[in-house]
Enzyme design. Structure first.
Site, short mmCIF file in Angstrom:
data_model
loop_
_atom_site.label_atom_id
_atom_site.label_comp_id
_atom_site.label_asym_id
_atom_site.label_seq_id
_atom_site.Cartn_x
_atom_site.Cartn_y
_atom_site.Cartn_z
N HIS A 23 4.96 4.69 -9.75
CA HIS A 23 3.69 4.48 -10.41
C HIS A 23 2.63 4.29 -9.44
CE1 HIS A 23 5.51 4.06 -14.36
NE2 HIS A 23 6.04 2.79 -14.08
N THR A 58 -3.14 -4.73 -14.95
CA THR A 58 -3.39 -3.42 -15.48
C THR A 58 -2.34 -2.43 -15.73
OG1 THR A 58 -3.81 -2.62 -13.39
CG2 THR A 58 -5.63 -3.64 -14.24
N GLU A 67 -9.91 1.52 -10.92
CA GLU A 67 -9.87 0.92 -12.22
C GLU A 67 -10.91 0.16 -12.72
OE1 GLU A 67 -5.87 -1.24 -12.29
OE2 GLU A 67 -5.26 0.68 -13.17
N HIS A 75 -4.62 2.34 -6.59
CA HIS A 75 -4.68 3.07 -7.77
C HIS A 75 -5.89 4.26 -6.99
CE1 HIS A 75 -2.97 0.34 -10.57
NE2 HIS A 75 -3.65 -0.66 -9.73
N HIS A 94 -5.46 -3.32 -4.76
CA HIS A 94 -5.24 -4.59 -5.57
C HIS A 94 -4.41 -5.46 -4.43
CE1 HIS A 94 -6.08 -3.00 -9.66
NE2 HIS A 94 -7.28 -3.36 -9.05
N HIS A 135 -1.29 -2.87 -3.61
CA HIS A 135 -0.94 -1.35 -3.93
C HIS A 135 -2.27 -0.92 -4.20
CE1 HIS A 135 -1.13 -3.94 -7.71
NE2 HIS A 135 -1.73 -2.76 -8.01
#
Ligand SMILES: *[C@@H]1O[C@H](CO)[C@@H](O)[C@H](O)[C@H]1NC(C)=O
Ligand SMILES: *[C@@H]1O[C@H](CO)[C@@H](O)[C@H](O)[C@H]1NC(C)=O
Ligand SMILES: *[C@@H]1O[C@H](CO)[C@@H](O)[C@H](O)[C@H]1NC(C)=O
Ligand SMILES: [Zn+2]
Length: 325
Positions: free
Chosen positions: A91, A232, A135, A125, A148, A123
């Protein structure tokens, strides 16, 4: 087979089926729309809760909280002993800080946090072009990428235990902005992406580095927004004290492109490059967002200056002309 055995079979079968759908694999829309963010609440009811993340931070609606002073970053300025592992988890791309023997060296306190929180992993996004991908949004604006840094309350022994308590986790969130030049502090991570193209692959870094090099200059870190929210990704546990920093991290287009072109999602259907791995904005509902002592709580000032200064000038001029002042 006795009759009572049969009865038991019929009773337990539906239960088994329900459990397996409840824990079914979640994904982002690019992987498979049928398990994408809009369906997460069907897999885990937390994801449909009232305190979900991410959110849009409307700065003029934030509440100034002067107790939100400087966060104390401990151990952020040194390369810790031990081993860091960069992983493609299907992911996102995660750096695990926790596999090492020495685990209590990097932590945060103060800044309105009641406890000490230990860094476990970080990590990212990101989107699929240079605009959206973060996000969190600020005043409705999304950024190309978000970092994050996940911390766990040291009262708890493990991440899974911390997830079960309202003050279990503190996540530091940094937004990215595009820059003309490479952010060389990200070279190790960007280079490592080539070794973790497929889900499940990981590499151990040859050496660690101070976490602070990934962040904006420490002088800017007293400007942040704080609210209570959730993870999230499923299970969307509502146990996170979120800190979203105002100052962004610069990254160049080639570095950003390495993220969108190198690593692949977990996908049963067809190989899909990992991008747009961000959850859509969630409603704020009854929550408040707090602005730290030094954070900006209005949009940038040029508009106000451009509008108000001519008005003031006009007022002064007319009052001088009328002889009333
Ligand atoms: C927090 O980190 C500092 C610096 O590495 C370390 O000296 C201290 O023991 C840590 N505190 C806790 C409670 O783990
Ligand atoms: C990306 O941002 C633009 C404007 O900022 C917006 O109109 C669009 O809906 C966004 N796309 C996604 C996928 O969020
Ligand atoms: C990562 O991949 C590069 C080639 O792309 C290779 O030279 C290097 O040895 C790999 N590193 C590790 C730790 O596997
Ligand atoms: Zn995240």
């Amino acid at each position: 087979m006795k009759l009572s055995d049969l009865g038991l079979t019929f009773l337990t079968l539906p239960l088994v089926i329900r459990t397996s759908t409840a824990s079914g694999p979640w994904c982002y829309d690019l992987q498979d729309v049928s398990c994408g963010p809009l369906h997460w609440k069907d897999m885990d009811q937390n994801c449909g809760g009232n305190n979900q993340s991410p959110i849009n931070i409307e700065r003029r609606k934030t509440i100034r909280d002067r107790s939100l002073d400087e966060i104390s970053f401990e151990g952020y300025d040194q390369a810790p002993a031990g081993r860091w592992t960069l992983l493609n988890d299907g992911h996102t791309v995660t750096m695990s800080l926790d596999g090492a023997t020495v685990v209590d060296q990097i932590n945060i306190t103060k800044g309105g946090l009641r406890d000490t929180y230990r860094a476990l992993q970080f990590h990212f996004h990101w989107g699929d072009d240079h605009t959206n991908g973060s996000e969190h949004a600020i005043d409705g604006r999304q950024y190309p990428m978000e970092l994050h840094l996940v911390h766990m309350n040291i009262k708890y022994k493990a991440f899974n235990e911390a997830k079960g308590h309202p003050n279990g986790l503190a996540v530091l969130s940094f937004l990215f902005k595009m820059s003309e030049t490479d952010n060389t502090n990200y070279d190790t991570i960007v280079a490592g992406l080539k070794n973790i193209t497929q889900p499940g692959l990981s590499i151990d870094l040859a050496s660690t580095f101070p976490l602070s090099i990934l962040l904006p200059n420490m002088a800017f870190l007293s400007k942040y927004y704080r609210y209570k929210g959730s993870l999230t990704t499923p299970g969307c546990e509502e146990v996170v004290s979120w800190t979203v920093f105002e100052e962004q991290i610069p990254i160049s287009k080639p570095q950003f492109n390495a993220f969108i072109n190198t690593v692949y999602y977990k996908s049963k259907i067809k190989p899909t490059k990992m991008s747009n791995n961000f959850r859509p904005l969630q409603p704020l509902k009854r929550r408040k967002v707090y602005a730290s002592r030094d954070a900006s709580i209005s949009r940038s000032s040029p508009l106000a200056v451009n509008l108000l200064f001519p008005l003031l000038l006009a007022f002064v001029t007319s009052c001088q002309l009328s002889g009333l002042c």
